[in-house]
Write an enzyme that holds these catalytic residues in place. Structure first.
Site, PDB file in Angstrom:
ATOM      1  N   ARG A 235       0.826  -1.278  -0.205  1.00 19.99           N
ATOM      2  CA  ARG A 235       0.044   0.040   0.040  1.00 19.99           C
ATOM      3  C   ARG A 235       0.800   1.280  -0.060  1.00 19.99           C
ATOM      4  NH1 ARG A 235      -3.356  -2.192  -1.825  1.00 19.99           N
ATOM      5  NH2 ARG A 235      -5.559  -2.843  -1.128  1.00 19.99           N
ATOM      6  N   GLU A 264      -3.405   7.589  -5.133  1.00 17.78           N
ATOM      7  CA  GLU A 264      -3.845   7.092  -6.258  1.00 17.78           C
ATOM      8  C   GLU A 264      -5.103   7.524  -6.955  1.00 17.78           C
ATOM      9  OE1 GLU A 264      -3.559   2.641  -6.055  1.00 17.78           O
ATOM     10  OE2 GLU A 264      -1.555   2.830  -5.013  1.00 17.78           O
ATOM     11  N   HIS A 282      -0.209   0.012  -9.807  1.00 24.76           N
ATOM     12  CA  HIS A 282      -0.958  -0.904  -8.909  1.00 24.76           C
ATOM     13  C   HIS A 282      -1.506  -2.160  -9.982  1.00 24.76           C
ATOM     14  CE1 HIS A 282      -3.614  -0.898  -5.307  1.00 24.76           C
ATOM     15  NE2 HIS A 282      -3.335  -1.898  -5.391  1.00 24.76           N
TER      16      HIS A 282
HETATM   17  P1  NAD Z   1      -1.969 -10.528   5.184  1.00 24.52           P
HETATM   18  O1  NAD Z   1      -3.052  -9.968   5.965  1.00 24.52           O
HETATM   19  O2  NAD Z   1      -1.912 -12.131   4.728  1.00 24.52           O
HETATM   20  O3  NAD Z   1      -0.452 -10.190   5.799  1.00 24.52           O
HETATM   21  C1  NAD Z   1      -0.126  -8.878   6.187  1.00 24.52           C
HETATM   22  C2  NAD Z   1       0.892  -9.164   7.378  1.00 24.52           C
HETATM   23  O4  NAD Z   1       1.317  -7.874   7.819  1.00 24.52           O
HETATM   24  C3  NAD Z   1       0.392  -9.912   8.528  1.00 24.52           C
HETATM   25  O5  NAD Z   1       0.823 -11.106   9.037  1.00 24.52           O
HETATM   26  C4  NAD Z   1       0.439  -8.956   9.802  1.00 24.52           C
HETATM   27  O6  NAD Z   1       0.856  -9.602  10.968  1.00 24.52           O
HETATM   28  C5  NAD Z   1       1.905  -8.112   9.263  1.00 24.52           C
HETATM   29  N1  NAD Z   1       1.863  -6.621   9.868  1.00 24.52           N
HETATM   30  C6  NAD Z   1       0.871  -5.970  10.232  1.00 24.52           C
HETATM   31  N2  NAD Z   1       1.535  -4.655  10.700  1.00 24.52           N
HETATM   32  C7  NAD Z   1       2.717  -4.906  10.802  1.00 24.52           C
HETATM   33  C8  NAD Z   1       3.839  -4.282  11.107  1.00 24.52           C
HETATM   34  N3  NAD Z   1       3.745  -2.955  11.989  1.00 24.52           N
HETATM   35  N4  NAD Z   1       4.975  -4.795  11.138  1.00 24.52           N
HETATM   36  C9  NAD Z   1       5.203  -5.887  10.491  1.00 24.52           C
HETATM   37  N5  NAD Z   1       4.391  -6.575   9.959  1.00 24.52           N
HETATM   38  C10 NAD Z   1       3.023  -6.167  10.191  1.00 24.52           C
HETATM   39  O7  NAD Z   1      -2.032  -9.692   3.851  1.00 24.52           O
HETATM   40  P2  NAD Z   1      -1.567  -9.907   2.288  1.00 24.52           P
HETATM   41  O8  NAD Z   1      -2.626 -10.668   1.555  1.00 24.52           O
HETATM   42  O9  NAD Z   1      -0.201 -10.526   2.467  1.00 24.52           O
HETATM   43  O10 NAD Z   1      -1.323  -8.649   1.716  1.00 24.52           O
HETATM   44  C11 NAD Z   1      -0.185  -7.718   2.109  1.00 24.52           C
HETATM   45  C12 NAD Z   1      -0.543  -6.309   1.735  1.00 24.52           C
HETATM   46  O11 NAD Z   1      -0.875  -6.480   0.220  1.00 24.52           O
HETATM   47  C13 NAD Z   1      -2.083  -5.777   2.094  1.00 24.52           C
HETATM   48  O12 NAD Z   1      -1.763  -4.220   2.279  1.00 24.52           O
HETATM   49  C14 NAD Z   1      -2.615  -5.785   0.667  1.00 24.52           C
HETATM   50  O13 NAD Z   1      -3.848  -4.899   0.739  1.00 24.52           O
HETATM   51  C15 NAD Z   1      -1.689  -5.529  -0.391  1.00 24.52           C
HETATM   52  N6  NAD Z   1      -1.997  -6.150  -1.740  1.00 24.52           N
HETATM   53  C16 NAD Z   1      -1.749  -5.246  -2.744  1.00 24.52           C
HETATM   54  C17 NAD Z   1      -2.011  -5.779  -4.100  1.00 24.52           C
HETATM   55  C18 NAD Z   1      -1.244  -5.026  -5.280  1.00 24.52           C
HETATM   56  O14 NAD Z   1      -2.044  -5.193  -6.178  1.00 24.52           O
HETATM   57  N7  NAD Z   1      -0.350  -4.199  -5.166  1.00 24.52           N
HETATM   58  C19 NAD Z   1      -2.411  -7.097  -4.402  1.00 24.52           C
HETATM   59  C20 NAD Z   1      -2.697  -7.746  -3.026  1.00 24.52           C
HETATM   60  C21 NAD Z   1      -2.452  -7.510  -1.941  1.00 24.52           C
HETATM   61  C1  MLT Z   2      -5.777  -5.691  -3.311  1.00 25.40           C
HETATM   62  O1  MLT Z   2      -5.924  -5.297  -2.145  1.00 25.40           O
HETATM   63  O2  MLT Z   2      -6.403  -6.645  -3.719  1.00 25.40           O
HETATM   64  C2  MLT Z   2      -4.943  -5.311  -4.430  1.00 25.40           C
HETATM   65  O3  MLT Z   2      -4.591  -3.895  -3.901  1.00 25.40           O
HETATM   66  C3  MLT Z   2      -5.465  -5.495  -5.842  1.00 25.40           C
HETATM   67  C4  MLT Z   2      -6.436  -4.677  -6.333  1.00 25.40           C
HETATM   68  O4  MLT Z   2      -6.973  -3.733  -5.729  1.00 25.40           O
HETATM   69  O5  MLT Z   2      -6.921  -4.950  -7.438  1.00 25.40           O
END
Ligand code: NAD
Ligand code: MLT
Length: 551
Positions: A235, A264, A282
């Site tokens: 994020r 964004e 993204h």
């Molecule tokens: P998840 O909930 O499985 O994992 C997140 C992890 O972060 C957890 O294990 C949590 O304990 C840890 N965490 C929280 N606060 C923390 C801190 N202060 N220090 C260290 N670790 C901490 O989530 P995920 O599915 O692995 O997704 C991770 C991130 O990626 C989310 O923000 C999600 O929205 C984002 N994401 C982005 C995209 C994209 O298109 N770029 C796609 C999918 C997910």
């Molecule tokens: C998500 O949180 O799943 C990702 O940021 C991907 C998206 O928004 O498409």
């Protein structure tokens, strides 16, 4: 006849499922790019909505809505949906947490490789007809150290790929056990700052929270290993973009790859003109496979809910009987607060935790109370944790949760006692309810006391010697911090003791340092709990909604 509105573009596989749902009487329409009144009107004239991250469903978009029953986010992050407003109106919000994990991890890895071999810059150079083999000297990954902050689904998937590339992996996540980390070949560190001087690459996979915002900012630049390459596919805002510019200018940062931005869509940034920067709009989850999976899963969730009331992957609601909740509501609040307290007292990954019920509460159905404790423990670290998913999230992180009950009364008619074990440390607390709804802390780290479980607490351990309480009171008095209540528990006169102050304001670093200087005081820690009467977001709407009601 239930109808669905599709608010962002969805994979054809998801649309095909919607077409097929016509045979069971469910209709749909696709209207993308909505905001303001048109969005509010569209939401008010359908029973279910499905979206990605494009549309912003805020409180105004839901205001006065008496029809919508569910919103499904085809993806992970639900930060584009006001979940509190949805809960208040009895609208279930669900997501598809795992469908894009692999794709996002692969994108993060593509960025790591792209940065290391200057792929984008070399491509642009050759397209401008230059055969420049000297400018784009790269580095190899094998033998380099990768730091991963956030070891949930995506962080762990990145770690597996990094191990295959023979990288050394340092990791930080407050909720991953040493055992699970070792299985993944990750060396856990105690703090992010501690890992910064040692990593050649840093990638973040956490939600954006108060703790993760600007995790790397101006103050962290001097700690970074020179030439470090930073990646953010989670994020925008986890890295301070202004600090990234500064770090690149000063030559501290060797490369930056961003898939996400503080604001964004982002089409202008000083970073875009700088060498060593690789950016994508993204795209982490933008693969055919991920989009198909999240769309099919998301549409499935919505159709199941509209046709049978089934709720899965809810981020704001639990499918439970409201009467059942009513009988334990006060204890749910108490256990949630005890979880929040222990999470702050410890700050590292627990290996196990337990909750014990004694007295009258043990005769009730405590399933929701245990889940609320787990939710409190995880809340600061994991996005969208609630009583539905908290125990599963603990299990996924290798953390055992044990529940015990005995109905014979102790010192109070009902007591909920919790503990967490992390490393060699055990933290314990116990609470009860005054009346039906006023949570009180009645034991901390094995000492009996009585404190409010709300607002700002100062917890300090000390030796039971005369004058300590007076000195601490004087320090706060001189620095203008009002003490609402003070309590002390001790094992025996002259032995170990613990004090808890309920304060009206957060004490400054100066006040804390002054407390720590008092002879006999061993530790002092501020704990911030929700205000009295403030319920967790996932509980706040219960009792006021008119539809099939979430908890
Ligand atoms: P998840 O909930 O499985 O994992 C997140 C992890 O972060 C957890 O294990 C949590 O304990 C840890 N965490 C929280 N606060 C923390 C801190 N202060 N220090 C260290 N670790 C901490 O989530 P995920 O599915 O692995 O997704 C991770 C991130 O990626 C989310 O923000 C999600 O929205 C984002 N994401 C982005 C995209 C994209 O298109 N770029 C796609 C999918 C997910
Ligand atoms: C998500 O949180 O799943 C990702 O940021 C991907 C998206 O928004 O498409």
């Amino acid at each position: 006849m239930p109808s669905i509105i599709v608010l962002d573009s969805l994979s054809p596989d998801g649309i095909a499922l919607l077409d097929a749902a016509a045979s069971s009487g469910i209709t749909y329409e696709v209207r993308t790019g909505l905001s303001g009144d048109p969005l509010r009107d569209a939401l008010a004239s359908h029973d279910g909505a499905i979206c990605r991250s494009g549309v912003k469903i805020n409180a105004a978009a839901l205001a006065g809505n008496h029809r919508l029953r569910a919103i499904v986010r085809a993806g992970v992050g639900t930060d584009n949906i006001d979940k509190e407003a949805a809960t208040r109106q009895g609208i279930v919000v669900m997501n598809t947490p795992a469908g894009n994990t692999v794709s996002t991890a692969e994108h993060a890895f593509a960025l790591i490789l792209g940065l290391s071999r200057n792929i984008a810059a070399a491509d642009a150079s050759l397209r401008s007809h230059k055969w420049d083999r000297n400018r784009f000297m790269g580095v190899q990954l094998a033998g380099k150290t990768l730091g991963i902050v956030g070891l949930g689904r995506i962080g762990q998937t990145v770690a597996k790929r990094a191990a295959a590339f023979d990288m050394k992996i340092l990791g930080y996540d407050p909720f991953l056990t040493q055992e699970r980390a070792a299985e993944l070949g990750i060396e856990l560190v105690d703090t992010v700052r501690g890992m910064l001087p040692h990593v050649d690459y840093l990638t973040v996979h956490t939600p954006l929270t108060d703790e993760t915002r600007h995790l790397v900012g101006m103050a962290e630049l001097p700690l970074l290993k020179r030439g470090v390459r930073l990646v953010n596919c989670a994020r925008g805002g986890i890295y301070d973009e202004a600090a990234l510019v500064e770090g690149l200018k000063q030559g501290i940062i060797g490369g930056i790859a961003l898939d996400v931005f503080e604001v964004e869509p982002c089409t202008e940034s000083p970073l875009f003109g700088m060498p060593g920067v690789l950016v994508t709009p993204h795209l982490g989850a933008s693969t055919e496979e991920a989009q198909s999976q999240v769309a099919v899963e998301g549409v499935g969730l919505l159709i199941d809910f509209l046709s049978s009331g089934a709720i899965r992957h809810s981020v704001n609601a639990a499918a439970i009987d409201p009467t059942q909740l009513e009988s334990v509501r006060g204890f749910v609040d108490l256990a949630w607060r005890l979880g929040l307290l222990l999470a702050q007292l410890d700050g590292t990954a627990p290996r196990s935790c337990s909750i014990a019920y004694r007295g009258e509460v043990a005769g009730r159905n405590t399933r929701l109370v245990t889940a609320a404790f787990a939710a409190g423990l995880l809340e600061s670290a994991i996005e969208d944790v609630n009583i539905v998913n908290a125990e599963m999230l603990l299990r996924e992180r290798g953390i055992d949760l044990v529940e015990q009950s005995r109905t014979d009364p102790g010192a109070f008619s009902s007591v909920v006692a919790v503990d967490i074990v992390s490393g060699s440390q055990v933290h314990r607390a116990a609470g009860t309810l005054f009346g039906h709804s006023m949570p009180r802390l009645v034991q901390l780290q094995g000492h009996r006391l009585e404190a409010y479980l709300d607002g700002i607490l100062l917890v300090f351990t000390h030796q039971d010697v005369p004058g300590i309480i007076g000195r601490v009171g004087t320090i706060f008095g001189q620095l203008g911090v009002n003490i609402a209540q003070m309590t002390v528990g001790r094992t025996a006169p002259g032995g170990d003791a613990i004090g808890v102050l309920n304060l009206d304001a957060t004490p400054s670093a100066k006040a804390l340092a002054a407390v720590m200087e008092c002879p006999g005081i061993r530790s002092a820690q501020v704990v911030t709990l929700p205000a009295a009467g403030q319920l967790p977001g996932w509980l706040a709407g219960a009792g006021s909604a008119q539809r099939s009601r979430p908890v």
